[in-house]
Design a protein around this motif. Sequence first.
Motif, PDB file in Angstrom:
ATOM      1  N   ILE A  69       9.166  15.807   4.480  1.00 49.36           N
ATOM      2  CA  ILE A  69       8.383  16.814   3.751  1.00 49.36           C
ATOM      3  C   ILE A  69       8.704  16.760   2.260  1.00 49.36           C
ATOM      4  CG2 ILE A  69       8.061  19.302   3.408  1.00 49.36           C
ATOM      5  CD1 ILE A  69       8.394  19.658   6.412  1.00 49.36           C
TER       6      ILE A  69
ATOM      7  N   HIS B  12       1.370   0.033 -13.357  1.00 51.04           N
ATOM      8  CA  HIS B  12       1.942   1.169 -12.621  1.00 51.04           C
ATOM      9  C   HIS B  12       2.789   0.629 -11.479  1.00 51.04           C
ATOM     10  CE1 HIS B  12      -0.801   3.932 -14.628  1.00 51.04           C
ATOM     11  NE2 HIS B  12      -1.734   3.016 -14.430  1.00 51.04           N
TER      12      HIS B  12
ATOM     13  N   GLU C 112       5.644   7.362  -9.319  1.00 50.90           N
ATOM     14  CA  GLU C 112       5.274   6.133 -10.026  1.00 50.90           C
ATOM     15  C   GLU C 112       5.726   6.186 -11.471  1.00 50.90           C
ATOM     16  OE1 GLU C 112       1.167   5.167  -9.754  1.00 50.90           O
ATOM     17  OE2 GLU C 112       1.468   4.146  -7.853  1.00 50.90           O
TER      18      GLU C 112
ATOM     19  N   THR D  91       7.072  13.773   0.763  1.00 50.49           N
ATOM     20  CA  THR D  91       5.616  13.851   0.695  1.00 50.49           C
ATOM     21  C   THR D  91       5.157  14.709  -0.473  1.00 50.49           C
ATOM     22  OG1 THR D  91       5.754  13.879   3.088  1.00 50.49           O
ATOM     23  CG2 THR D  91       3.590  14.181   2.143  1.00 50.49           C
ATOM     24  N   PHE D  92       5.921  15.762  -0.770  1.00 52.34           N
ATOM     25  CA  PHE D  92       5.467  16.661  -1.823  1.00 52.34           C
ATOM     26  C   PHE D  92       6.080  16.331  -3.175  1.00 52.34           C
ATOM     27  CE2 PHE D  92       4.038  18.833   1.886  1.00 52.34           C
ATOM     28  CZ  PHE D  92       2.838  19.367   1.470  1.00 52.34           C
TER      29      PHE D  92
ATOM     30  N   ALA E   6       0.840  -1.203   0.000  1.00 52.64           N
ATOM     31  CA  ALA E   6       0.000   0.000   0.000  1.00 52.64           C
ATOM     32  C   ALA E   6       0.868   1.243   0.000  1.00 52.64           C
ATOM     33  CB  ALA E   6      -0.922  -0.012   1.204  1.00 52.64           C
TER      34      ALA E   6
ATOM     35  N   GLU F 251       5.631  14.568  -6.434  1.00 54.95           N
ATOM     36  CA  GLU F 251       4.437  14.046  -7.112  1.00 54.95           C
ATOM     37  C   GLU F 251       4.775  12.927  -8.095  1.00 54.95           C
ATOM     38  OE1 GLU F 251       1.180  15.509  -6.749  1.00 54.95           O
ATOM     39  OE2 GLU F 251       1.985  16.680  -5.095  1.00 54.95           O
TER      40      GLU F 251
END
Lengths: 692, 196
Positions: free
Chosen positions: A629, A587, A638, A632-633, A140, A635
Amino acid sequence: MKEFLLGKLSLKALPHEWSTIGATMTFLVGALVLVLLITRLKRWKWLWNEWLTSVDPKKIGIMYFIVATFMLLRGGLDAVMIWLQQALSSGASNGYLSAAHFQQIFTAHGNIMVFFVAMGFMFGLINYVVPLQIGARDLASPFLNTLGFWLYVAGAIMINLFFVLGGEYAATGWLAVAPLSGTQFSPGVGVDYLIWSLQISGIGTTLGGINFVMTILKMRAPGMTLRKMPMFTWASLCSMVMVVTVFPILTVTLFLLFFDRYLGMHFFTTDLGGNAMMYTNLIWMWGHPEVYILMLPAFGIYSEVVSTFSGKRIASYTSQVLGMIGVSTLALLVWLHHFFTMGAGANVNAFFGIMTTVIAIPTAVLVFNWIATMYKGRIRFKTPMLWFLGFISVFSFGGLAGLLLAVPPANFQLHNSLFLVAHFHTMVIGGVLFGIFAGITYWFPKVTGFKLNERIGRYAFWGWIIGFCMAFIPLYVLGFMGATRRLDHYDSSTGWQPLFILALIGGIIISVAVVLQIIQIIASVIQKRQLADTTGDPWYGRTLEWATPSPPPFYNFATIPTVTARDAYWEIKRHGGLPKPKYEDIHMPKNTAYGIYVSAFAFLAGFAFVWHINWLAIVGIIGAIVCVIIRTFDEHVEYTITADEVEKIESKMRKKNLAADGQGEEMGLWDFVKIVITFIADIFRKKLWRRI
Amino acid sequence: MAQNIASHHEAEANDRVLFGFWIYLMTDLLMFAVLFATYAVLRDSTAGGPSDRELFRLPLAFTGTLLLLTSSFTCGIGMIAARQYKKFQTLLWFGITFLLGLAFLTLEVVEFRELIHEGHTWQSSAWLSSFFSLVGTHGLHIISGLLWMAVCMVFIVKRGLNSSMIRKLTLLSLFWHFLDIVWIFIFTIVYLMAFV
């Protein structure tokens, strides 16, 4: 100024005893050889890109195995040192270890075996097998998985760091009981190393637990309802739910102990209102469920092994699942049986005594189901099955000893005696470790593409069983004779020495068995063409992991299978095998190094807290936060593999499988010795070292 | 079609992250549970020093409670604005939430400073150790929430509102409401019970 920069750290912290100097030199030489080898083979880039930064649960699983194996050898060395000391140290002889040194060794032995060996192997197996069993391509949260693994590694390094800096480990027992672990009685850095090693790896475990609960509940293949899940996945789910339930308790407890030591608080101190028994309660509220966290995946492994090698589905699936859920629920309600002697009163003791006895019921359900599965089955006595049979005999025996300990009046006699030590080693070795061995032998062909050598495997198994009985049955007797645990010396009039020597001989036999296991792996690598698994299903397995080639491609399944029944792959095979694959775009998560960065900063912070270097602690914490941080940001985590590429990879794999033969005789021990002798002779004759 | 599969993939990922964050919140709640338990056990262990009734100032804690409850409300409004992709309103309401959170934190720091100034530190007694640990842990959570909020606002300004930002804001608002609930328990058990 010096204190600001370095805290309590000074030149005195460098190694100056035979043990710490020896260990430090070993680490240095080992690291040097490794670095030279990798540089020589030009493998740095490959190592970083393909392995260290990988988020593939299969690769992370293998890395868990590697670290856990090293820690097993490290903890095993501690065990041998304990056996040797106790066999020697009777009467006028004081053995070869000082009392202080002995205490540090059994503390480190416990911490290493529980946190870094058992947890490491279990997380490795769960990482590798669970996604395959539920028909998933990854976890996950791939990032949490790599982060959890690297925090585990940081903890493993931290627990060995005391050899290099500080020279002392905690002498408090593996749970660092208060008030002994407070600054008043343990002023050195040993306890701090313990706290931060367990804290860092424990947080990694919590993250791993969250991740696997998410994965198992949300990412199963279409059609796989909860009641169609394989047993190992069920067991892992129970275990991981327990992880997220109790590891937060460990985190807070260790923080409170740290507050006591670092900030001068009074949670568990002897003065100003501190309550040391609260520590014992809190740590066992985590500590007891912890042993079941290790035990449950092993139950899952045995269920898979017994059903595969008996050629039958597991007997009474529903009661098996309920048994596991029952064990994991009741395990939360028995912690007080570790200290009946605390004086909580008869009624409290009675409640926890009864709960402990009640836990035998769901456990017995599991045992009877395994036996019923074998009944009228076509049993194949391969090594995983041998480990299972060894387990079920040893485990029943140890379980009965546990029932005896569960009775408070008997417990007052046996508390803190070697009887207890013998009991929990029976459960942890006979239950958890044999389960790990069964699991590794069972899934080895899936991981590497070839089976392990059966003949040498059988020798190793018998070595373990015989050595184990010789090493631990004397401890039951010694416990009844009054020998307490953690003895570094005893009077010769007690007459205990022959039994301790017997235990030492058992320990030596176990060591031989471990050497045999290493030989088994080397021999299998030499013969990997003969042992090759060309079908992906070497044992006639029943669950989905055997539907993939061995080793599976990094995306696990080109087409996600649809599940219609329990033992999904068995059903698919019965109905004509896997359907012709229809390739689709896949993916997959990209590799990331942020798990390593965050763990490195966490390690720095932990190290700084051990040595009271405040600025470094702040650097570590801020660094870790900034890394999280940034991650997390981000994008772009994948990438997509097109259907065409998948098809190419699949056809390439099929060709490679056809090239292997998978036939021929397995070598025995004598053949192995001959090969080694020829190899060494070759080195001398051809002067091979000149080529390196 | 490909677009559909991609958005389906994203929706599933969102669902998983939300579920995982709930599990994380439960682990965090368990940590607070342990801290509450230690507080309950050590409440009377004042080592001869003054008790909670003598040290606490209810108006201060009550003001803090009101600030935090209001911030939860404004955070909710901010989420409604975010889901409608109203960038300015989102920034405005989360900005107000941030300021309210900061005010709450300031009050807590004032309270801690006063206690320490009067010589009642976490070293004074087991009860004060557990008080500072429980309330301080909540304060640390508030600090991380504020940091998270600030970083999110910077990225809203830079990148605008998109689905991944809304997911992050959803988690943040869950976290903020969670801290609110924990505070209600702290206010009741630590402060109100002192005067019962």
